[in-house]
Design an enzyme around this catalytic site. Sequence first.
Site, PDB file in Angstrom:
ATOM      1  CB  SER A  75     -60.503  18.384 -21.992  1.00 50.70           C
ATOM      2  OG  SER A  75     -59.959  18.498 -20.696  1.00 50.70           O
TER       3      SER A  75
HETATM    4  N1  SAH Z   1     -56.389  16.390 -19.057  1.00 50.98           N
HETATM    5  C1  SAH Z   1     -57.475  15.505 -18.722  1.00 50.98           C
HETATM    6  C2  SAH Z   1     -58.667  16.292 -18.213  1.00 50.98           C
HETATM    7  C3  SAH Z   1     -59.149  15.704 -16.955  1.00 50.98           C
HETATM    8  S1  SAH Z   1     -60.263  16.671 -15.996  1.00 50.98           S
HETATM    9  C4  SAH Z   1     -57.825  14.614 -19.902  1.00 50.98           C
HETATM   10  O1  SAH Z   1     -57.259  14.800 -20.986  1.00 50.98           O
HETATM   11  O2  SAH Z   1     -58.627  13.688 -19.735  1.00 50.98           O
HETATM   12  C5  SAH Z   1     -59.184  17.362 -14.789  1.00 50.98           C
HETATM   13  C6  SAH Z   1     -58.411  16.397 -13.923  1.00 50.98           C
HETATM   14  O3  SAH Z   1     -57.684  17.199 -12.998  1.00 50.98           O
HETATM   15  C7  SAH Z   1     -59.254  15.444 -13.085  1.00 50.98           C
HETATM   16  O4  SAH Z   1     -58.845  14.130 -13.313  1.00 50.98           O
HETATM   17  C8  SAH Z   1     -58.946  15.863 -11.647  1.00 50.98           C
HETATM   18  O5  SAH Z   1     -58.922  14.790 -10.736  1.00 50.98           O
HETATM   19  C9  SAH Z   1     -57.590  16.500 -11.788  1.00 50.98           C
HETATM   20  N2  SAH Z   1     -57.210  17.423 -10.719  1.00 50.98           N
HETATM   21  C10 SAH Z   1     -57.983  18.340 -10.080  1.00 50.98           C
HETATM   22  N3  SAH Z   1     -57.253  19.000  -9.159  1.00 50.98           N
HETATM   23  C11 SAH Z   1     -55.986  18.501  -9.223  1.00 50.98           C
HETATM   24  C12 SAH Z   1     -54.775  18.765  -8.516  1.00 50.98           C
HETATM   25  N4  SAH Z   1     -54.692  19.685  -7.546  1.00 50.98           N
HETATM   26  N5  SAH Z   1     -53.685  18.058  -8.860  1.00 50.98           N
HETATM   27  C13 SAH Z   1     -53.724  17.098  -9.834  1.00 50.98           C
HETATM   28  N6  SAH Z   1     -54.833  16.805 -10.517  1.00 50.98           N
HETATM   29  C14 SAH Z   1     -55.959  17.492 -10.225  1.00 50.98           C
END
Ligand code: SAH
Length: 225
Positions: A75
């Site tokens: 993010s």
């Molecule tokens: N907080 C992260 C942002 C990653 S983007 C950071 O600081 O880097 C969002 C993430 O959510 C992705 O890795 C994606 O695989 C995950 N995601 C999407 N749907 C999900 C679900 N149902 N359960 C767990 N993770 C999920």
Amino acid sequence: MMARLRLQPQAVGVGMTSQRVRDRLAERLREAGIADERVLNVIRTLPRHLFVDEALASRAYEDTALPIGHGQTISQPWVVARMTEEVLSAGPKKVLEVGTGSGYQAAVLAALGLEVYTVERIGDLLRQARKRFRSLGLNVRSKHDDGRIGWPEYAPFDAILVTAAAPALVPDLVEQLAPGGVLVAPVGGASGQSLLRLERKADGGIEERTLAPVVFVPLLAGTLD
Ligand code: SAH
């Protein structure tokens, strides 16, 4: 209270990953309205360049989301700071994050001294994030699962951060919020998303407001290796 980070030479950084560049990002976030000194301090301290591929390290301190593989992104720092600031207002101890991704948001929370639980559906991303937590000496509990079910064994949580967007708030997650707790989550679809803040009042009532327009990858069902 800041947790003590273990910073090996590679974590300290040089040139585009140096302390000077991290300081500049924190100043930019302050100008963009982030006021909580605890949050700005963590942004200054935590080596975001270790949460992206080496080829992208020189861009790690731009205020922008970056690809982390599997079609996912780390993010934007402003969004991480904003969500962190918002959940800190609950004075939390135990925090759940849905969507570990690179692990950066979870690391920010752990560096603030919070007890962090994080769930990721893509096994490969979670393995990389776990390595980063370990090398920084951060204590983060994580599991490979569909985070839409939350983590009932450890509920309730004082704060919940969802870092992937769904068409509506996920009821199981709202249920795992403690009285006085705050949940922040992007809600919406292709036509636009908003960051929502939901607070469960001590008397059981729910208060909801919209914080900002945001862009997140979608919250998806099931798990992947
Ligand atoms: N907080 C992260 C942002 C990653 S983007 C950071 O600081 O880097 C969002 C993430 O959510 C992705 O890795 C994606 O695989 C995950 N995601 C999407 N749907 C999900 C679900 N149902 N359960 C767990 N993770 C999920």
